[in-house]
Design a protein around this motif. Sequence first.
Motif, mmCIF file in Angstrom:
data_model
loop_
_atom_site.group_PDB
_atom_site.id
_atom_site.type_symbol
_atom_site.label_atom_id
_atom_site.label_comp_id
_atom_site.label_asym_id
_atom_site.label_seq_id
_atom_site.Cartn_x
_atom_site.Cartn_y
_atom_site.Cartn_z
ATOM 1 N N ASP A 624 33.164 -43.444 87.168
ATOM 2 C CA ASP A 624 34.011 -42.508 87.927
ATOM 3 C C ASP A 624 34.864 -41.668 86.977
ATOM 4 O OD1 ASP A 624 33.057 -43.523 90.257
ATOM 5 O OD2 ASP A 624 34.805 -44.763 90.706
ATOM 6 N N GLY A 625 35.438 -42.341 85.989
ATOM 7 C CA GLY A 625 36.288 -41.646 85.014
ATOM 8 C C GLY A 625 35.504 -40.565 84.282
ATOM 9 N N ILE A 626 34.287 -40.916 83.868
ATOM 10 C CA ILE A 626 33.449 -39.946 83.164
ATOM 11 C C ILE A 626 33.139 -38.761 84.081
ATOM 12 C CG2 ILE A 626 31.180 -39.590 82.102
ATOM 13 C CD1 ILE A 626 31.328 -42.487 81.109
ATOM 14 N N GLN A 627 32.889 -39.086 85.347
ATOM 15 C CA GLN A 627 32.573 -38.031 86.319
ATOM 16 C C GLN A 627 33.758 -37.074 86.511
ATOM 17 O OE1 GLN A 627 31.553 -39.306 90.347
ATOM 18 N NE2 GLN A 627 29.450 -39.521 89.606
ATOM 19 N N ILE A 628 34.952 -37.642 86.619
ATOM 20 C CA ILE A 628 36.145 -36.799 86.788
ATOM 21 C C ILE A 628 36.346 -35.937 85.543
ATOM 22 C CG2 ILE A 628 38.666 -36.846 87.025
ATOM 23 C CD1 ILE A 628 38.288 -39.379 88.744
ATOM 24 N N SER A 629 36.104 -36.545 84.376
ATOM 25 C CA SER A 629 36.229 -35.790 83.130
ATOM 26 C C SER A 629 35.252 -34.621 83.094
ATOM 27 C CB SER A 629 35.968 -36.735 81.959
ATOM 28 O OG SER A 629 35.743 -36.030 80.782
ATOM 29 N N LYS A 630 34.011 -34.896 83.503
ATOM 30 C CA LYS A 630 32.994 -33.840 83.487
ATOM 31 C C LYS A 630 33.379 -32.721 84.446
ATOM 32 C CE LYS A 630 28.874 -36.251 81.986
ATOM 33 N NZ LYS A 630 27.756 -37.094 82.396
ATOM 34 N N LYS A 631 33.841 -33.111 85.616
ATOM 35 C CA LYS A 631 34.177 -32.107 86.616
ATOM 36 C C LYS A 631 35.355 -31.258 86.149
ATOM 37 C CE LYS A 631 34.854 -31.603 91.532
ATOM 38 N NZ LYS A 631 35.090 -32.241 92.809
ATOM 39 N N THR A 632 36.374 -31.919 85.592
ATOM 40 C CA THR A 632 37.541 -31.184 85.115
ATOM 41 C C THR A 632 37.134 -30.176 84.049
ATOM 42 O OG1 THR A 632 38.850 -33.169 85.481
ATOM 43 C CG2 THR A 632 39.858 -31.458 84.162
ATOM 44 N N SER A 633 36.302 -30.647 83.127
ATOM 45 C CA SER A 633 35.938 -29.758 82.035
ATOM 46 C C SER A 633 35.051 -28.614 82.534
ATOM 47 C CB SER A 633 35.289 -30.574 80.929
ATOM 48 O OG SER A 633 34.052 -30.088 80.607
ATOM 49 N N ARG A 634 34.211 -28.938 83.528
ATOM 50 C CA ARG A 634 33.349 -27.884 84.083
ATOM 51 C C ARG A 634 34.212 -26.804 84.740
ATOM 52 N NH1 ARG A 634 30.050 -31.169 87.104
ATOM 53 N NH2 ARG A 634 31.191 -30.703 88.995
ATOM 54 N N ILE A 635 35.228 -27.248 85.449
ATOM 55 C CA ILE A 635 36.074 -26.280 86.158
ATOM 56 C C ILE A 635 36.913 -25.457 85.177
ATOM 57 C CG2 ILE A 635 38.142 -26.201 87.639
ATOM 58 C CD1 ILE A 635 36.627 -28.012 89.552
ATOM 59 N N ILE A 636 37.377 -26.112 84.109
ATOM 60 C CA ILE A 636 38.130 -25.361 83.098
ATOM 61 C C ILE A 636 37.236 -24.286 82.483
ATOM 62 C CG2 ILE A 636 39.173 -25.525 80.803
ATOM 63 C CD1 ILE A 636 40.341 -28.210 81.647
ATOM 64 N N LYS A 637 36.008 -24.673 82.196
ATOM 65 C CA LYS A 637 35.071 -23.708 81.599
ATOM 66 C C LYS A 637 34.817 -22.543 82.544
ATOM 67 C CE LYS A 637 32.227 -26.048 78.309
ATOM 68 N NZ LYS A 637 31.539 -27.295 78.603
ATOM 69 N N GLN A 638 34.531 -22.868 83.807
ATOM 70 C CA GLN A 638 34.292 -21.803 84.796
ATOM 71 C C GLN A 638 35.467 -20.837 84.819
ATOM 72 O OE1 GLN A 638 33.942 -23.931 88.430
ATOM 73 N NE2 GLN A 638 31.836 -24.618 88.044
ATOM 74 N N ASN A 639 36.679 -21.406 84.859
ATOM 75 C CA ASN A 639 37.866 -20.563 84.947
ATOM 76 C C ASN A 639 38.015 -19.667 83.732
ATOM 77 O OD1 ASN A 639 38.548 -21.565 87.408
ATOM 78 N ND2 ASN A 639 40.123 -22.977 86.661
ATOM 79 N N LEU A 640 37.782 -20.245 82.558
ATOM 80 C CA LEU A 640 37.928 -19.457 81.331
ATOM 81 C C LEU A 640 36.913 -18.318 81.303
ATOM 82 C CD1 LEU A 640 38.602 -22.123 78.545
ATOM 83 C CD2 LEU A 640 40.212 -20.535 79.601
ATOM 84 N N ILE A 641 35.664 -18.654 81.595
ATOM 85 C CA ILE A 641 34.611 -17.631 81.528
ATOM 86 C C ILE A 641 34.874 -16.533 82.555
ATOM 87 C CG2 ILE A 641 32.152 -17.192 81.951
ATOM 88 C CD1 ILE A 641 31.623 -19.962 80.739
ATOM 89 N N PHE A 642 35.221 -16.959 83.769
ATOM 90 C CA PHE A 642 35.470 -16.005 84.847
ATOM 91 C C PHE A 642 36.640 -15.085 84.491
ATOM 92 C CE2 PHE A 642 37.769 -15.288 88.939
ATOM 93 C CZ PHE A 642 36.873 -14.380 89.465
#
Length: 691
Positions: A624-642
């Motif tokens: 679960d922790g790894i999943q939350i980490s992946k999701k957080t990082s994915r969202i940060i990346k999306q936000n930065l790129i956007f």
Amino acid sequence: MLKKYEFILKNLDCANCANKIQNKIAENQEFQNVVVNFNTLRLTYEAETENKVKIVQIVKSLEPEVEVMETRSKNQEQDNKTAFQIIRLVLGIGMAGIGFLAGLETQLANSLLLVSYFILLYRTIGNAVKLFKTSKSINENFLVTLSCLGAYFIGEHMEGLMVIILYEIGKILEDKAVNKTRKSISDLMDIKPEYANLKTDSGTQQVAPETVKIGDIVIVKQGEKIPLDGMVMKGEANLDTSSLTGESALAKVSIGEEVLSGSINVQGMLEVRVTEKYEDSTVNKILELVQNATDKKAKTETFVNKASKIYTPLVILVAIFVAISLPFLGGISYTESIYRALIFLVVSCPCAIAISVPLSYFSGIGKASKRGILIKGSDYLDSLKDIQEIVFDKTGTLTKGKFEVTKIKVYDEKFTQDQVLELAQLGESFSNHPIAKSILTFNQTKVDSTKVKDYEEIAGKGVRYKWENQTILVGNADFVQTNEKIDGTAIFIKVDKELVGVICLQDTIKEGTREAFQVIHAQGIQTRMFTGDNKQVAEKIAKELEITEVQSEMLPTDKYQEMEKLLKNRKNSGKIAFVGDGINDAPVLAISDIGISMGGVGSQSAIEASDVVIMTDNIHRIIDGIQISKKTSRIIKQNLIFAIGIKILVLILSTFGISNMWQAIFADVGVTLLTILNTLRILKSEKREKI
Ligand code: ADP
Ligand code: MG
């Protein structure tokens, strides 16, 4: 009908006065369940009517300088703040509207416009000046001020006004979204007990949990939170521990069992003997940990902070360059080139990034703690997704750590089985090791350990003590130096130089561990086992879990050295985590990239030594922790790129004069809002595989 009332006692500066006030108010029949919390300065009570006059009278009679204030909840304060911003906005727009209607060129219109500029802009100017004074740096407030005033001076009055209006609207929506996130996180953290029902000679008294001492008895009624860690002395109850552990199943507790502060008594009644002061109790540890977690910034976050320090001045330089050079290069007028430069300033506001990155980590950590995963910093949240290998301790981590005694074998006829067991129990009564606890609970005979002298625990081996002038060893084959071969985990007992018996123990793998390993392996993460137990036991468990790399009969120092080697010899940048139960594991937990401790509830050393604390015994939480980490990082990346993408696009368009200022500010405010909304997705729960 009794209702609950609440006030803040301002200027209350001694704990003793708090008690005095509380007792004095409680003397009145009309006020029930009176609590004055010295730490939060809160007075709460139940009554039919508020009767503030009387409360003020009592408080003033005891402590004249203490002020009885209304507690406007933070939300209300926030609502008021938002209301004020909206009024300001409407007023500003109204003024400008009248001005435009009155005819653009008149004196009146001009003054109205100026007033409206002032109303709308003063907060932003104020913020810019404040920041410059405190940290000698400039930020978006400065950029907005500059572009707004710039537009006014080149005669684009309407444009300048639009910039600030849209910016203000954006700010209001932004505040709302950020507060929503904060609130959902603080709701998660709403585990702090407000009071404790302290048992006294004459009945019970409601006191602040902070004032309860070790050894005091507290009563926990149905529906109440357990205020401090302790042991059940009387009664039975079903506890909801979900806010601590993320587990929804109720836990049944009865006499002699430990209970943790922060759990809710759903049904039943308990008398609990307090074993930890409030500050050392589980609930306070968790709150401190989560509150401090975001103090430690992640690399992405520090990078963004550093970058924005250079970025803003750079943007201003580029804007100046655009303003000066375009008339030469593109053959346009100065007014036009300044206009384009101003668009530059608007677009380049870094606020979308500056807000959404830290907010994302905050959300990720909040979300994880709701699942019973405490992450001690944004950096660790970030690293979880990069784990390539996890090293597991065995006892108490993969296995339940509750050994079952399968056999007691006697080697020396002078001793009986009971005597062998007693010798083991005498020594183990001082140890915290899972083996010790299991041996002690076997047969539940009470041993009198007062005659035990010179007790010593040798980590990874066993315990040694003196008893009636004899030296007793209780520990593994290596410790007592024997070649006896016993199936399973064996704890030998040696009196002086003679082996007198052995206790055979068996541990079982925790439920759900096998399935969790399948998921871990399916994600391409390698696993390994480090254990102090013997080879035969280690390999049996490894085989069941399909762990291929096993190292057994290790001392705590061996584990440390092997981890050091693994870290040194890794071939890529993937992270290596160690998962242990915190007993004997502290050094390895500390040296590995991410130290994860399991079953953290209650174990102080585990909480301190590790970077991530899993509150339950469930290995699946790591996934679960790894999943939350992946999701957080994915969202940060999306936000930065956007955010960066849109900004670059508008910058290019504006350089060529294709986009105007309205579009630019719209792009800035809109992007910020969208990134915040995107961040909120981290908090949303999602379906996960049921294990
Ligand atoms: P693990 O790596 O499986 O968590 P430890 O390093 O905690 O194991 O302990 C390794 C071995 O040392 C145990 O399997 C046991 O044989 C022995 N041992 C450690 N502490 C004790 C103790 N208090 N009493 C008896 N044996 C002990
Ligand atoms: Mg261990």
